[in-house]
Write a protein that holds these residues in place. Structure first.
Motif, mmCIF file in Angstrom:
data_model
loop_
_atom_site.group_PDB
_atom_site.id
_atom_site.type_symbol
_atom_site.label_atom_id
_atom_site.label_comp_id
_atom_site.label_asym_id
_atom_site.label_seq_id
_atom_site.Cartn_x
_atom_site.Cartn_y
_atom_site.Cartn_z
ATOM 1 N N VAL A 65 7.158 -4.312 -10.045
ATOM 2 C CA VAL A 65 6.512 -4.214 -8.741
ATOM 3 C C VAL A 65 6.251 -5.620 -8.196
ATOM 4 O O VAL A 65 5.637 -6.441 -8.866
ATOM 5 C CB VAL A 65 5.182 -3.437 -8.854
ATOM 6 C CG1 VAL A 65 4.439 -3.423 -7.538
ATOM 7 C CG2 VAL A 65 5.441 -2.019 -9.340
ATOM 8 N N THR A 67 4.144 -7.598 -5.718
ATOM 9 C CA THR A 67 2.854 -7.265 -5.130
ATOM 10 C C THR A 67 2.194 -8.446 -4.438
ATOM 11 O O THR A 67 2.561 -9.598 -4.657
ATOM 12 C CB THR A 67 1.917 -6.657 -6.201
ATOM 13 O OG1 THR A 67 0.834 -6.009 -5.572
ATOM 14 C CG2 THR A 67 1.419 -7.703 -7.174
ATOM 15 N N ASP A 68 1.231 -8.118 -3.614
ATOM 16 C CA ASP A 68 0.441 -9.069 -2.843
ATOM 17 C C ASP A 68 -0.983 -8.515 -2.862
ATOM 18 O O ASP A 68 -1.215 -7.402 -2.410
ATOM 19 C CB ASP A 68 0.999 -9.119 -1.415
ATOM 20 C CG ASP A 68 0.222 -10.007 -0.465
ATOM 21 O OD1 ASP A 68 -1.001 -10.166 -0.646
ATOM 22 O OD2 ASP A 68 0.832 -10.513 0.479
ATOM 23 N N TYR A 69 -1.920 -9.276 -3.412
ATOM 24 C CA TYR A 69 -3.272 -8.758 -3.606
ATOM 25 C C TYR A 69 -4.056 -8.523 -2.318
ATOM 26 O O TYR A 69 -5.078 -7.857 -2.350
ATOM 27 C CB TYR A 69 -4.065 -9.660 -4.554
ATOM 28 C CG TYR A 69 -3.615 -9.513 -5.983
ATOM 29 C CD1 TYR A 69 -3.800 -8.325 -6.657
ATOM 30 C CD2 TYR A 69 -2.976 -10.549 -6.648
ATOM 31 C CE1 TYR A 69 -3.373 -8.165 -7.964
ATOM 32 C CE2 TYR A 69 -2.552 -10.407 -7.957
ATOM 33 C CZ TYR A 69 -2.756 -9.211 -8.606
ATOM 34 O OH TYR A 69 -2.324 -9.052 -9.900
ATOM 35 N N CYS A 71 -2.487 -7.104 0.370
ATOM 36 C CA CYS A 71 -1.708 -6.096 1.087
ATOM 37 C C CYS A 71 -2.319 -4.703 0.892
ATOM 38 O O CYS A 71 -2.411 -4.213 -0.240
ATOM 39 C CB CYS A 71 -0.270 -6.111 0.583
ATOM 40 S SG CYS A 71 0.736 -4.755 1.177
ATOM 41 N N CYS A 74 0.094 -2.346 -0.877
ATOM 42 C CA CYS A 74 0.193 -2.589 -2.317
ATOM 43 C C CYS A 74 -0.963 -1.910 -3.050
ATOM 44 O O CYS A 74 -0.798 -1.398 -4.159
ATOM 45 C CB CYS A 74 0.203 -4.085 -2.604
ATOM 46 S SG CYS A 74 1.647 -4.943 -1.964
ATOM 47 N N ARG A 75 -2.125 -1.899 -2.419
ATOM 48 C CA ARG A 75 -3.297 -1.235 -3.003
ATOM 49 C C ARG A 75 -3.052 0.273 -3.116
ATOM 50 O O ARG A 75 -3.380 0.891 -4.131
ATOM 51 C CB ARG A 75 -4.511 -1.516 -2.133
ATOM 52 C CG ARG A 75 -5.791 -0.982 -2.677
ATOM 53 C CD ARG A 75 -6.921 -1.361 -1.741
ATOM 54 N NE ARG A 75 -8.196 -1.001 -2.295
ATOM 55 C CZ ARG A 75 -9.347 -1.332 -1.751
ATOM 56 N NH1 ARG A 75 -9.379 -2.037 -0.639
ATOM 57 N NH2 ARG A 75 -10.466 -0.962 -2.293
ATOM 58 N N LEU A 77 -0.064 1.686 -3.303
ATOM 59 C CA LEU A 77 0.960 1.845 -4.344
ATOM 60 C C LEU A 77 0.324 1.780 -5.725
ATOM 61 O O LEU A 77 0.676 2.551 -6.615
ATOM 62 C CB LEU A 77 2.041 0.771 -4.206
ATOM 63 C CG LEU A 77 3.080 0.759 -5.327
ATOM 64 C CD1 LEU A 77 3.891 2.060 -5.325
ATOM 65 C CD2 LEU A 77 3.985 -0.446 -5.192
ATOM 66 N N GLU A 78 -0.622 0.886 -5.905
ATOM 67 C CA GLU A 78 -1.295 0.749 -7.194
ATOM 68 C C GLU A 78 -1.999 2.047 -7.591
ATOM 69 O O GLU A 78 -1.916 2.487 -8.735
ATOM 70 C CB GLU A 78 -2.302 -0.411 -7.124
ATOM 71 C CG GLU A 78 -2.853 -0.813 -8.451
ATOM 72 C CD GLU A 78 -1.793 -1.336 -9.394
ATOM 73 O OE1 GLU A 78 -2.006 -1.209 -10.617
ATOM 74 O OE2 GLU A 78 -0.768 -1.869 -8.958
ATOM 75 N N TYR A 96 4.486 -6.821 -13.223
ATOM 76 C CA TYR A 96 4.156 -7.346 -11.903
ATOM 77 C C TYR A 96 4.797 -8.702 -11.649
ATOM 78 O O TYR A 96 4.831 -9.558 -12.525
ATOM 79 C CB TYR A 96 2.637 -7.460 -11.734
ATOM 80 C CG TYR A 96 2.004 -6.102 -11.672
ATOM 81 C CD1 TYR A 96 1.961 -5.391 -10.481
ATOM 82 C CD2 TYR A 96 1.509 -5.503 -12.818
ATOM 83 C CE1 TYR A 96 1.414 -4.132 -10.432
ATOM 84 C CE2 TYR A 96 0.962 -4.236 -12.769
ATOM 85 C CZ TYR A 96 0.925 -3.563 -11.581
ATOM 86 O OH TYR A 96 0.401 -2.301 -11.531
ATOM 87 N N PHE A 132 -7.598 -5.721 -6.671
ATOM 88 C CA PHE A 132 -7.320 -4.688 -5.675
ATOM 89 C C PHE A 132 -8.606 -3.993 -5.230
ATOM 90 O O PHE A 132 -8.751 -3.646 -4.065
ATOM 91 C CB PHE A 132 -6.304 -3.671 -6.185
ATOM 92 C CG PHE A 132 -4.891 -4.120 -6.003
ATOM 93 C CD1 PHE A 132 -4.388 -4.393 -4.733
ATOM 94 C CD2 PHE A 132 -4.063 -4.278 -7.079
ATOM 95 C CE1 PHE A 132 -3.088 -4.817 -4.544
ATOM 96 C CE2 PHE A 132 -2.743 -4.705 -6.904
ATOM 97 C CZ PHE A 132 -2.261 -4.973 -5.636
ATOM 98 N N GLN A 135 -10.307 -6.321 -2.663
ATOM 99 C CA GLN A 135 -9.247 -6.910 -1.856
ATOM 100 C C GLN A 135 -9.742 -7.578 -0.573
ATOM 101 O O GLN A 135 -9.136 -8.528 -0.091
ATOM 102 C CB GLN A 135 -8.247 -5.797 -1.516
ATOM 103 C CG GLN A 135 -7.028 -6.221 -0.788
ATOM 104 C CD GLN A 135 -6.107 -5.048 -0.560
ATOM 105 O OE1 GLN A 135 -6.504 -4.052 0.038
ATOM 106 N NE2 GLN A 135 -4.888 -5.152 -1.044
#
Length: 166
Positions: A65, A67-69, A71, A74-75, A77-78, A96, A132, A135
């Motif tokens: 994955v 990811t961008d903390y 985004c 992305c949260r 998706l997590e 990651y 996340f 965030q």
């Protein structure tokens, strides 16, 4: 009416040409050893780096994955990956790689660096989840507070790692 027919015909012809061209285009594989993260994070983030993974150590299914903390997607998706991990009958591992969108997420690079620093102290998974969860506030002070909350072994070492920009 004639103009609409001509435009529709041109659009259809262009679509057919593009589809045919894409079908014939050779598939180009990424070169072996190509960086999978922004340059400043590649020094310790390698393909076999299990420190930056969550889940079964050698799972039957591995997701990589990017990811961008900061985004919000992305949260989401997590959360979906956590749900999948709980429901799956097969072991799942998520590795990651960091892909911070600097233009719209200015704090994401620091957060990714902090996650690598947490991985150095074997606390990547809880730190990753906490990033996340918090965030909306990823200042340097918050990154240090999260580290203390998740139980990094040495706050001083974590702070040195974070400030080194290695």
């Amino acid at each position: 009416l004639l103009t609409n027919i001509v435009l529709a015909t041109c659009a259809l012809t262009l679509t057919v040409v593009i589809v045919k061209r894409e079908r014939r285009a050779p598939v180009v594989a990424a070169p072996t050893g190509a960086p999978t993260a922004p340059r400043e994070l590649t020094a310790r983030v390698t393909e076999g780096d299990g420190r930056l993974a969550v889940g079964a150590p050698r799972g039957a299914i591995t997701f990589v994955v990017f990811t961008d903390y900061q985004c919000p997607f992305c949260r989401v998706l997590e959360a979906q990956l956590d749900s999948l991990r709980e429901r799956s009958t097969r072991p799942i591992r998520v590795a990651y790689r960091f892909f911070p969108l600097r233009a719209i997420h200015p704090l994401a690079v620091s957060a990714a660096s902090a996650a690598v620093c947490a991985a150095d102290q074997s606390t990547f998974a809880p730190y990753h989840r906490a990033l996340f969860a918090q965030q909306d506030s990823l200042s340097d002070a918050r990154l240090l507070a999260i580290a203390k909350t998740v139980g990094v072994r040495s706050a001083a070492s974590f702070k040195r790692c974070l400030s080194s920009k290695e």
